[in-house]
Design an enzyme around this catalytic site. Structure first.
Site, PDB file in Angstrom:
ATOM      1  N   GLY A 167       0.891  -1.240   0.085  1.00  0.00           N
ATOM      2  CA  GLY A 167       0.060   0.179  -0.153  1.00  0.00           C
ATOM      3  C   GLY A 167       0.856   1.089   0.042  1.00  0.00           C
ATOM      4  N   ASP A 190       5.736 -10.020   4.816  1.00  0.00           N
ATOM      5  CA  ASP A 190       5.027 -10.855   4.033  1.00  0.00           C
ATOM      6  C   ASP A 190       5.892 -11.103   2.799  1.00  0.00           C
ATOM      7  OD1 ASP A 190       2.787 -10.883   5.353  1.00  0.00           O
ATOM      8  OD2 ASP A 190       1.871  -9.215   4.322  1.00  0.00           O
TER       9      ASP A 190
HETATM   10  O1  F6P Z   1       1.358  -6.937   5.980  1.00  0.00           O
HETATM   11  C1  F6P Z   1       1.968  -7.692   7.361  1.00  0.00           C
HETATM   12  C2  F6P Z   1       0.877  -8.097   8.194  1.00  0.00           C
HETATM   13  O2  F6P Z   1       1.488  -8.451   9.167  1.00  0.00           O
HETATM   14  C3  F6P Z   1       0.311  -9.182   7.399  1.00  0.00           C
HETATM   15  O3  F6P Z   1       1.025 -10.422   7.514  1.00  0.00           O
HETATM   16  C4  F6P Z   1      -0.876  -9.411   8.209  1.00  0.00           C
HETATM   17  O4  F6P Z   1      -2.171 -10.066   7.505  1.00  0.00           O
HETATM   18  C5  F6P Z   1      -1.291  -8.133   8.415  1.00  0.00           C
HETATM   19  O5  F6P Z   1      -0.190  -7.442   8.240  1.00  0.00           O
HETATM   20  C6  F6P Z   1      -1.786  -7.632  10.160  1.00  0.00           C
HETATM   21  O6  F6P Z   1      -2.258  -6.236   9.912  1.00  0.00           O
HETATM   22  P1  F6P Z   1      -2.586  -5.514  11.179  1.00  0.00           P
HETATM   23  O7  F6P Z   1      -1.527  -5.134  12.067  1.00  0.00           O
HETATM   24  O8  F6P Z   1      -3.274  -4.265  10.777  1.00  0.00           O
HETATM   25  O9  F6P Z   1      -3.730  -6.474  12.025  1.00  0.00           O
END
Ligand code: F6P
Length: 412
Positions: A167, A190
């Site tokens: 993003g 990721d």
């Molecule tokens: O993009 C990184 C990540 O850790 C993903 O692996 C996971 O699905 C997401 O962010 C979790 O997002 P948040 O911290 O906003 O819950």
């Protein structure tokens, strides 16, 4: 709003030289003239030199955090301080793009970048600012893109160094299109950024998820149970794939390879028949069944919104329990995968990409993401990176090799 210290400060002010003394004390005229000339010379030289070489660079970290954000900023900063000595100023924006929008920033000192190589999180803070909302005014009607540009120009920045994932890169590219000088660095556990083989945070997260599976292994050998470990990754399964293999999982379920629950339970039963007491399943947050993969994106989203389970691991557990009569246990390491110190690999990688970013700034090569391709640090145009995901390729060698040793992906 923070006050901004003057960038091109002049130590001597010509007006302060008492001109009247030239007339009152002609004897001292020569002396005063000499001083005056020297002052003007020093002052002009100083400004000229600074106008040419002085750099002002903005830093921000955006999106979900990960290990090695501080280590990467340290790499860029140390590189810049080596190149420009005291002729560089670094401004840190708080909480990602939000800091740029609302002009929340701090003047960084060299000492801010000392002792942070091993520190997790981000010293600047971060936030998720969805790209799709960038053109939508905030609740007070603020045009976010215009506001970011305004802050950039008001602070007379030479460039912005942006650390982020998918993003973040879309917005970085938008700012580039809007005429700002941008250099980006590939951040995310990721490892799904297009254009780079590696992102910082990934190896650290894999180590943590692997450690979780290792710990489950020891308890699994004591019980005849099925263990499900849910690994981060909503859209892609790189962390799950690597941690699954490193942790010796029997089944690995990824968003990229839709599974069939009967295949998964088949593996469990086959193992039980072969006197294997337990089965370990590593499942990515975004793993999807074959049945759901056939749905349209919108339909699947609606289905997910109505899902009675907190996450995929719970859904799987219930189905496995129904179909096999096996006791199932779930472990969700969650955000621990993004926490703590970066592993050694990430520290080295962060340092390398950080140094490369400093070099780009020196050469005024803007509009690039620093990347790694075939073990070499390189740069990729932002417009090529923005909006593309690097997914696990089901045909990739690593998948074939895993299958060869009997790991199931729940699909065949
Ligand atoms: O993009 C990184 C990540 O850790 C993903 O692996 C996971 O699905 C997401 O962010 C979790 O997002 P948040 O911290 O906003 O819950």
């Amino acid at each position: 709003q923070n006050p901004l210290p003057p960038l091109y400060c002049t130590e001597f002010s010509v007006q302060k030289i008492p001109y009247k003394d030239f007339f009152l004390a002609p004897l001292f005229s020569l002396y005063y003239n000499l001083i005056l000339d020297t002052c003007i010379h020093i002052s002009t030289e100083r400004n000229r030199r600074k106008d040419k070489t002085m750099k002002r660079v903005g830093f921000l970290t955006s999106g979900g955090d990960c290990q090695a954000l501080n280590a990467t900023m340290r790499g860029v900063a140390k590189g810049l301080y080596q190149i420009y000595k005291d002729e560089v100023e670094i401004i840190g924006f708080e909480d990602g793009y939000k800091g740029l929008m609302y002009a929340n920033y701090l003047m960084m000192k060299q000492s801010d970048f000392s002792g942070v190589l091993t520190k997790g999180g981000t010293m600047l803070g971060t936030s998720r600012q969805p790209f799709k909302l960038m053109r939508v005014p905030d609740k007070d009607g603020l045009d976010k893109v215009a506001a970011m540009k305004h802050t950039y120009h008001k602070l007379s920045l030479d460039c912005l160094v942006i650390l982020g994932g998918n993003g973040t890169h879309k917005t970085a590219n938008l700012l580039r299109e809007e005429g700002l000088n941008v250099v980006t660095l590939p951040k995310t556990i990721d490892n799904d950024l297009w254009g780079t083989d590696m992102t910082f945070g990934f190896q650290s997260a894999v180590d943590i998820a692997t450690d979780t599976i290792d710990r489950i292994h020891t308890t699994a050998t004591s019980h005849s149970r099925v263990f499900i470990i849910e690994v981060m990754g909503h859209k892609v399964g790189h962390v799950t794939l690597h941690a699954g293999i490193a942790g010796g999982a029997d089944v690995i379920l990824l968003p990229e390879i839709p599974y069939d629950i009967d295949v998964v339970t088949g593996v469990i039963q086959k193992r039980a028949a072969a006197d294997k007491k337990f089965t370990i399943i590593a499942v990515a947050e975004g793993a999807i069944s074959k049945e759901d993969a056939r749905l349209k994106k919108k339909e699947y989203k609606e289905k997910l919104a109505k899902r009675k389970y907190p996450s995929i691991a719970y859904e799987l557990a219930e189905k496995i329990q129904q179909k096999t009569d096996k006791e199932v246990r779930i472990t969700v390491p969650g955000h621990t995968q993004r926490g703590g110190s970066p592993c050694a690999y990430d520290r080295v990688f962060a340092t390398r990409v950080g140094a490369a970013a400093a070099e780009l700034i020196l050469n005024q090569e803007y509009g690039y993401m620093i990347a790694m391709k075939n073990q070499k640090i390189t740069k990729v145009p932002l417009q090529d990176v923005a909006g593309k995901l690097k997914m696990v390729d089901p045909q990739d060698g690593i998948i074939k090799e895993a299958r060869t040793i009997g790991i199931s992906f729940g699909d065949q």
